[in-house]
Design a protein around this motif. Sequence first.
Motif, PDB file in Angstrom:
ATOM      1  N   VAL A  16      36.327  31.351  44.923  1.00  0.00           N
ATOM      2  CA  VAL A  16      35.005  31.560  44.321  1.00  0.00           C
ATOM      3  C   VAL A  16      35.149  32.280  42.983  1.00  0.00           C
ATOM      4  O   VAL A  16      34.495  31.924  41.998  1.00  0.00           O
ATOM      5  N   ALA A  17      36.001  33.278  42.915  1.00  0.00           N
ATOM      6  CA  ALA A  17      36.216  34.010  41.664  1.00  0.00           C
ATOM      7  C   ALA A  17      36.684  33.064  40.565  1.00  0.00           C
ATOM      8  O   ALA A  17      36.241  33.165  39.417  1.00  0.00           O
ATOM      9  N   HIS A  18      37.547  32.132  40.915  1.00  0.00           N
ATOM     10  CA  HIS A  18      38.047  31.163  39.938  1.00  0.00           C
ATOM     11  C   HIS A  18      36.906  30.281  39.420  1.00  0.00           C
ATOM     12  O   HIS A  18      36.822  30.002  38.227  1.00  0.00           O
ATOM     13  N   VAL A  19      36.029  29.856  40.310  1.00  0.00           N
ATOM     14  CA  VAL A  19      34.900  29.009  39.913  1.00  0.00           C
ATOM     15  C   VAL A  19      33.943  29.771  38.993  1.00  0.00           C
ATOM     16  O   VAL A  19      33.441  29.236  38.011  1.00  0.00           O
ATOM     17  N   LEU A  20      33.700  31.037  39.301  1.00  0.00           N
ATOM     18  CA  LEU A  20      32.728  31.819  38.537  1.00  0.00           C
ATOM     19  C   LEU A  20      33.284  32.350  37.219  1.00  0.00           C
ATOM     20  O   LEU A  20      32.511  32.697  36.319  1.00  0.00           O
ATOM     21  N   GLU A  21      34.592  32.386  37.097  1.00  0.00           N
ATOM     22  CA  GLU A  21      35.233  32.940  35.900  1.00  0.00           C
ATOM     23  C   GLU A  21      34.738  32.232  34.640  1.00  0.00           C
ATOM     24  O   GLU A  21      34.827  31.020  34.506  1.00  0.00           O
ATOM     25  N   GLY A  22      34.165  33.004  33.744  1.00  0.00           N
ATOM     26  CA  GLY A  22      33.705  32.475  32.469  1.00  0.00           C
ATOM     27  C   GLY A  22      32.396  31.700  32.518  1.00  0.00           C
ATOM     28  O   GLY A  22      31.920  31.230  31.487  1.00  0.00           O
ATOM     29  N   ALA A  23      31.798  31.565  33.697  1.00  0.00           N
ATOM     30  CA  ALA A  23      30.561  30.783  33.816  1.00  0.00           C
ATOM     31  C   ALA A  23      29.394  31.499  33.147  1.00  0.00           C
ATOM     32  O   ALA A  23      29.247  32.706  33.266  1.00  0.00           O
ATOM     33  N   GLU A  24      28.583  30.744  32.441  1.00  0.00           N
ATOM     34  CA  GLU A  24      27.395  31.291  31.793  1.00  0.00           C
ATOM     35  C   GLU A  24      26.150  31.089  32.645  1.00  0.00           C
ATOM     36  O   GLU A  24      25.176  31.816  32.508  1.00  0.00           O
ATOM     37  N   GLN A  25      26.162  30.080  33.498  1.00  0.00           N
ATOM     38  CA  GLN A  25      25.059  29.776  34.415  1.00  0.00           C
ATOM     39  C   GLN A  25      25.667  29.584  35.796  1.00  0.00           C
ATOM     40  O   GLN A  25      26.586  28.782  35.957  1.00  0.00           O
ATOM     41  N   LEU A  43      30.321  41.950  43.527  1.00  0.00           N
ATOM     42  CA  LEU A  43      31.222  42.405  42.457  1.00  0.00           C
ATOM     43  C   LEU A  43      31.464  41.299  41.438  1.00  0.00           C
ATOM     44  O   LEU A  43      31.469  41.539  40.226  1.00  0.00           O
ATOM     45  N   LEU A  44      31.657  40.090  41.936  1.00  0.00           N
ATOM     46  CA  LEU A  44      31.888  38.950  41.043  1.00  0.00           C
ATOM     47  C   LEU A  44      30.645  38.656  40.205  1.00  0.00           C
ATOM     48  O   LEU A  44      30.742  38.402  39.001  1.00  0.00           O
ATOM     49  N   LEU A  45      29.483  38.710  40.843  1.00  0.00           N
ATOM     50  CA  LEU A  45      28.239  38.425  40.124  1.00  0.00           C
ATOM     51  C   LEU A  45      27.937  39.495  39.082  1.00  0.00           C
ATOM     52  O   LEU A  45      27.527  39.182  37.959  1.00  0.00           O
ATOM     53  N   GLU A  46      28.146  40.752  39.445  1.00  0.00           N
ATOM     54  CA  GLU A  46      27.913  41.837  38.480  1.00  0.00           C
ATOM     55  C   GLU A  46      28.783  41.669  37.239  1.00  0.00           C
ATOM     56  O   GLU A  46      28.313  41.869  36.113  1.00  0.00           O
ATOM     57  N   ALA A  47      30.023  41.293  37.440  1.00  0.00           N
ATOM     58  CA  ALA A  47      30.929  41.092  36.304  1.00  0.00           C
ATOM     59  C   ALA A  47      30.395  40.000  35.378  1.00  0.00           C
ATOM     60  O   ALA A  47      30.423  40.147  34.151  1.00  0.00           O
ATOM     61  N   ALA A  70      23.026  42.878  53.633  1.00  0.00           N
ATOM     62  CA  ALA A  70      23.543  41.942  52.631  1.00  0.00           C
ATOM     63  C   ALA A  70      22.464  41.633  51.602  1.00  0.00           C
ATOM     64  O   ALA A  70      22.717  41.636  50.392  1.00  0.00           O
ATOM     65  N   LEU A  71      21.255  41.376  52.091  1.00  0.00           N
ATOM     66  CA  LEU A  71      20.143  41.103  51.178  1.00  0.00           C
ATOM     67  C   LEU A  71      19.835  42.329  50.323  1.00  0.00           C
ATOM     68  O   LEU A  71      19.587  42.209  49.121  1.00  0.00           O
ATOM     69  N   ALA A  72      19.868  43.497  50.929  1.00  0.00           N
ATOM     70  CA  ALA A  72      19.601  44.737  50.189  1.00  0.00           C
ATOM     71  C   ALA A  72      20.635  44.945  49.088  1.00  0.00           C
ATOM     72  O   ALA A  72      20.295  45.388  47.982  1.00  0.00           O
ATOM     73  N   HIS A  73      21.880  44.615  49.381  1.00  0.00           N
ATOM     74  CA  HIS A  73      22.942  44.787  48.381  1.00  0.00           C
ATOM     75  C   HIS A  73      22.688  43.895  47.163  1.00  0.00           C
ATOM     76  O   HIS A  73      22.751  44.357  46.021  1.00  0.00           O
ATOM     77  N   LEU A  74      22.386  42.623  47.411  1.00  0.00           N
ATOM     78  CA  LEU A  74      22.124  41.726  46.284  1.00  0.00           C
ATOM     79  C   LEU A  74      20.818  42.080  45.581  1.00  0.00           C
ATOM     80  O   LEU A  74      20.716  41.957  44.360  1.00  0.00           O
ATOM     81  N   LEU A  75      19.833  42.536  46.332  1.00  0.00           N
ATOM     82  CA  LEU A  75      18.568  42.942  45.721  1.00  0.00           C
ATOM     83  C   LEU A  75      18.772  44.121  44.767  1.00  0.00           C
ATOM     84  O   LEU A  75      18.160  44.177  43.695  1.00  0.00           O
ATOM     85  N   ALA A  76      19.651  45.035  45.127  1.00  0.00           N
ATOM     86  CA  ALA A  76      19.953  46.169  44.244  1.00  0.00           C
ATOM     87  C   ALA A  76      20.565  45.683  42.930  1.00  0.00           C
ATOM     88  O   ALA A  76      20.257  46.214  41.858  1.00  0.00           O
TER      89      ALA A  76
END
Length: 103
Positions: A16-25, A43-47, A70-76
């Motif tokens: 997943v990290a590889h897929v998200l690396e450098g993604a703008e959308q 962590l990956l999304l925040e980056a 899990a929902l609370a974490h992403l909501l934060a």
Amino acid sequence: MRLIQNKASDDHRTAVAHVLEGAEQISIAVAFLKEGGARIIGLLLEARLKQGAKIEAFLGTDFYITEPKALAHLLAIKKRFGAFEMFLANGKTATFHPKSYVG
């Protein structure tokens, strides 16, 4: 768009990290979300958000498997970044069961 393939050498987080690396959308659709997974993906999304990415996450809550923490974490994270949208699937009419990470 990049495809996650099941390779013995990559764990899911690495793939997943590889897929998200450098993604703008980024678009994510998952049937269930557990706290451990939310912390990893968070962590990956925040980056990516810090680099200006726009993210949308579609999350299922069917069968009560998705954990409230899990929902609370992403909501934060969502509250800190305006470019992060979250959508919860309504399981009353049909089961929401995708697994998609597009970056």
